[in-house]
Enzyme design. Structure first.
Site, PDB file in Angstrom:
ATOM      1  CG  ASP A  81      71.367  29.561 -14.295  1.00 47.82           C
ATOM      2  OD1 ASP A  81      72.145  30.095 -15.111  1.00 47.82           O
ATOM      3  OD2 ASP A  81      70.160  29.343 -14.554  1.00 47.82           O
ATOM      4  CG  ASN A 108      84.907  28.415 -19.799  1.00 46.55           C
ATOM      5  OD1 ASN A 108      85.407  28.283 -20.920  1.00 46.55           O
ATOM      6  ND2 ASN A 108      84.324  27.409 -19.157  1.00 46.55           N
ATOM      7  CE1 TYR A 172      78.706  29.274 -28.090  1.00 42.48           C
ATOM      8  CE2 TYR A 172      79.531  29.494 -30.339  1.00 42.48           C
ATOM      9  CZ  TYR A 172      79.756  29.220 -29.004  1.00 42.48           C
ATOM     10  OH  TYR A 172      81.027  28.891 -28.569  1.00 42.48           O
ATOM     11  CE  LYS A 176      80.643  31.806 -26.379  1.00 40.82           C
ATOM     12  NZ  LYS A 176      81.201  31.818 -25.027  1.00 40.82           N
TER      13      LYS A 176
HETATM   14  N1  NAP Z   1      84.361  23.733 -27.880  1.00 41.29           N
HETATM   15  C1  NAP Z   1      84.720  24.581 -28.807  1.00 41.29           C
HETATM   16  O1  NAP Z   1      85.184  24.177 -29.882  1.00 41.29           O
HETATM   17  C2  NAP Z   1      84.587  26.057 -28.554  1.00 41.29           C
HETATM   18  C3  NAP Z   1      84.963  26.930 -29.588  1.00 41.29           C
HETATM   19  C4  NAP Z   1      84.883  28.298 -29.352  1.00 41.29           C
HETATM   20  C5  NAP Z   1      84.448  28.776 -28.124  1.00 41.29           C
HETATM   21  N2  NAP Z   1      84.080  27.899 -27.153  1.00 41.29           N
HETATM   22  C6  NAP Z   1      83.648  28.453 -25.856  1.00 41.29           C
HETATM   23  O2  NAP Z   1      84.474  27.931 -24.833  1.00 41.29           O
HETATM   24  C7  NAP Z   1      83.740  27.875 -23.595  1.00 41.29           C
HETATM   25  C8  NAP Z   1      83.840  26.483 -22.999  1.00 41.29           C
HETATM   26  O3  NAP Z   1      83.242  25.579 -23.912  1.00 41.29           O
HETATM   27  P1  NAP Z   1      83.404  24.004 -23.835  1.00 41.29           P
HETATM   28  O4  NAP Z   1      83.611  23.545 -25.214  1.00 41.29           O
HETATM   29  O5  NAP Z   1      84.361  23.657 -22.759  1.00 41.29           O
HETATM   30  O6  NAP Z   1      81.903  23.616 -23.429  1.00 41.29           O
HETATM   31  P2  NAP Z   1      81.304  22.453 -22.503  1.00 41.29           P
HETATM   32  O7  NAP Z   1      82.220  21.295 -22.438  1.00 41.29           O
HETATM   33  O8  NAP Z   1      79.919  22.244 -22.960  1.00 41.29           O
HETATM   34  O9  NAP Z   1      81.299  23.162 -21.049  1.00 41.29           O
HETATM   35  C9  NAP Z   1      80.462  24.256 -20.797  1.00 41.29           C
HETATM   36  C10 NAP Z   1      80.500  24.603 -19.330  1.00 41.29           C
HETATM   37  O10 NAP Z   1      79.596  25.690 -19.093  1.00 41.29           O
HETATM   38  C11 NAP Z   1      78.732  25.343 -18.006  1.00 41.29           C
HETATM   39  N3  NAP Z   1      77.437  26.011 -18.106  1.00 41.29           N
HETATM   40  C12 NAP Z   1      76.504  25.912 -19.080  1.00 41.29           C
HETATM   41  N4  NAP Z   1      75.440  26.663 -18.776  1.00 41.29           N
HETATM   42  C13 NAP Z   1      75.685  27.243 -17.576  1.00 41.29           C
HETATM   43  C14 NAP Z   1      74.961  28.114 -16.724  1.00 41.29           C
HETATM   44  N5  NAP Z   1      73.745  28.580 -17.045  1.00 41.29           N
HETATM   45  N6  NAP Z   1      75.522  28.498 -15.550  1.00 41.29           N
HETATM   46  C15 NAP Z   1      76.753  28.049 -15.204  1.00 41.29           C
HETATM   47  N7  NAP Z   1      77.496  27.233 -15.960  1.00 41.29           N
HETATM   48  C16 NAP Z   1      76.962  26.830 -17.144  1.00 41.29           C
HETATM   49  C17 NAP Z   1      78.624  23.815 -18.099  1.00 41.29           C
HETATM   50  O11 NAP Z   1      78.271  23.231 -16.850  1.00 41.29           O
HETATM   51  P3  NAP Z   1      76.761  22.833 -16.446  1.00 41.29           P
HETATM   52  O12 NAP Z   1      76.197  22.075 -17.587  1.00 41.29           O
HETATM   53  O13 NAP Z   1      76.964  22.054 -15.189  1.00 41.29           O
HETATM   54  O14 NAP Z   1      76.090  24.134 -16.170  1.00 41.29           O
HETATM   55  C18 NAP Z   1      80.053  23.447 -18.454  1.00 41.29           C
HETATM   56  O15 NAP Z   1      80.833  23.378 -17.275  1.00 41.29           O
HETATM   57  C19 NAP Z   1      82.303  28.278 -23.939  1.00 41.29           C
HETATM   58  O16 NAP Z   1      82.108  29.632 -23.632  1.00 41.29           O
HETATM   59  C20 NAP Z   1      82.236  28.061 -25.442  1.00 41.29           C
HETATM   60  O17 NAP Z   1      81.274  28.860 -26.044  1.00 41.29           O
HETATM   61  C21 NAP Z   1      84.134  26.550 -27.335  1.00 41.29           C
END
Ligand code: NAP
Length: 275
Positions: A81, A108, A172, A176
């Site tokens: 975590d 990330n 959020y 960010k």
């Molecule tokens: N998707 C988009 O359109 C978008 C746009 C802009 C920015 N982002 C950013 O890009 C990054 C990746 O996003 P994504 O879309 O790939 O999200 P995602 O599919 O929900 O993946 C998020 C990852 O973060 C991990 N995580 C969450 N809480 C955690 C914790 N407390 N400790 C360790 N790991 C944790 C999750 O694993 P567990 O659940 O196993 O912990 C998962 O592996 C994020 O920072 C997000 O804010 C995404």
């Protein structure tokens, strides 16, 4: 003298290794179990890095680890975590024990947090969102910096989002925005140690986080907009912005630090197309 097949294969391996951009580097990637983190982990592995995968769910990071091991890559999955200092320190210690160093950190991991107007956000949800999205980057950075400073080399890449306000996603978006300024502060402090820190907006990606945001319904977040993005092909695979992270982690980006790069910018796309 004509070379036999083993000799030629050996030569090809050497040529291939020369073009691998992260050969022998050790990279920690948080949130590496799915979405963008998984794409970064697979790409880094293919580019020769030894990869440390951190996320809370062991099954997802173990699955990614298996995908990498099949490719004969060195990988370590550490359930962590990232909002908990003790767990972060333990994960970094495991990385150092297994691989001897850390060259690259990708902050990330993220959660979307509450979808609600500001006056309805419970303080516990606000705190949790800031802790997972922002404090985690501070904790992971703090844990790897002594190693990077000692070797006078390192790359830290932070994953942020757009600076355009998104109503009802305030915790959020604020976390960010903090990530972007944290990166700028960090880059100034560590410049003299030859450590580069940069931040990216990966664009709107087809991941679970985005799915959850769309499922929250039009009233909460404007599903219409995201459906339109999907229809128009703008909801991209996380494999694409992962290439921007690779660029920033590679030697090609040695002169770049303190930047906030958006994957939606034409210049950024051009940069990546040249890789
Ligand atoms: N998707 C988009 O359109 C978008 C746009 C802009 C920015 N982002 C950013 O890009 C990054 C990746 O996003 P994504 O879309 O790939 O999200 P995602 O599919 O929900 O993946 C998020 C990852 O973060 C991990 N995580 C969450 N809480 C955690 C914790 N407390 N400790 C360790 N790991 C944790 C999750 O694993 P567990 O659940 O196993 O912990 C998962 O592996 C994020 O920072 C997000 O804010 C995404």
């Amino acid at each position: 003298m004509k070379k036999g097949l083993p000799g030629r294969v050996f030569e090809l391996i050497i040529i291939f290794e020369k073009v691998m951009r992260l050969q022998n580097k050790v990279a920690i990637i948080t949130g590496a179990g799915r979405g963008l983190g998984r794409s970064i982990a697979l790409l880094f592995g293919k580019e020769g890095a030894r990869v440390v995968l951190a996320a809370t769910h062991p099954e997802e990071i173990e699955h990614v680890a298996t995908e990498l091991r099949v490719l004969r890559k060195q990988v370590l999955a550490v359930p962590t975590d990232v909002s908990d200092e003790e767990q972060v320190n333990r994960m970094v210690r495991k990385a150092l024990d297994s691989f001897g160093t850390v060259d690259i950190l990708v902050n990330n991991a993220g959660v979307r947090g509450p979808i609600a107007p500001i006056h309805e956000i419970p303080i516990a949800e606000w705190d949790h969102t800031l802790r997972v999205n922002l404090t985690s980057a501070f904790l992971c950075t703090k844990a790897v910096l002594p190693t990077m400073i000692e070797k006078k080399q390192g790359k830290i890449i932070n994953i942020a989002t757009t600076l355009t306000p998104r109503p009802n996603l305030t915790a959020y978006m604020v976390a960010k925005a903090g990530m972007i300024h944290f990166t700028k502060q960090l880059s100034r402090e560590v410049k003299e140690h030859n450590i580069q820190a940069n931040c990216i907006h990966p664009g709107v990606m087809d991941t679970r986080m985005q799915e959850e945001i769309r499922q929250a319904g039009p009233k909460a977040i404007g599903t219409d907009m995201f459906e339109r993005l999907k229809e128009e092909g703008m909801l991209r695979s996380p494999d694409e912005p992962a290439r921007l992270v690779l660029f920033l982690a590679s030697r090609a980006a040695d002169g770049i630090t303190g930047e906030y790069l958006s994957f939606d910018d034409k210049e950024t796309k051009f940069l990546i197309s040249q890789m």
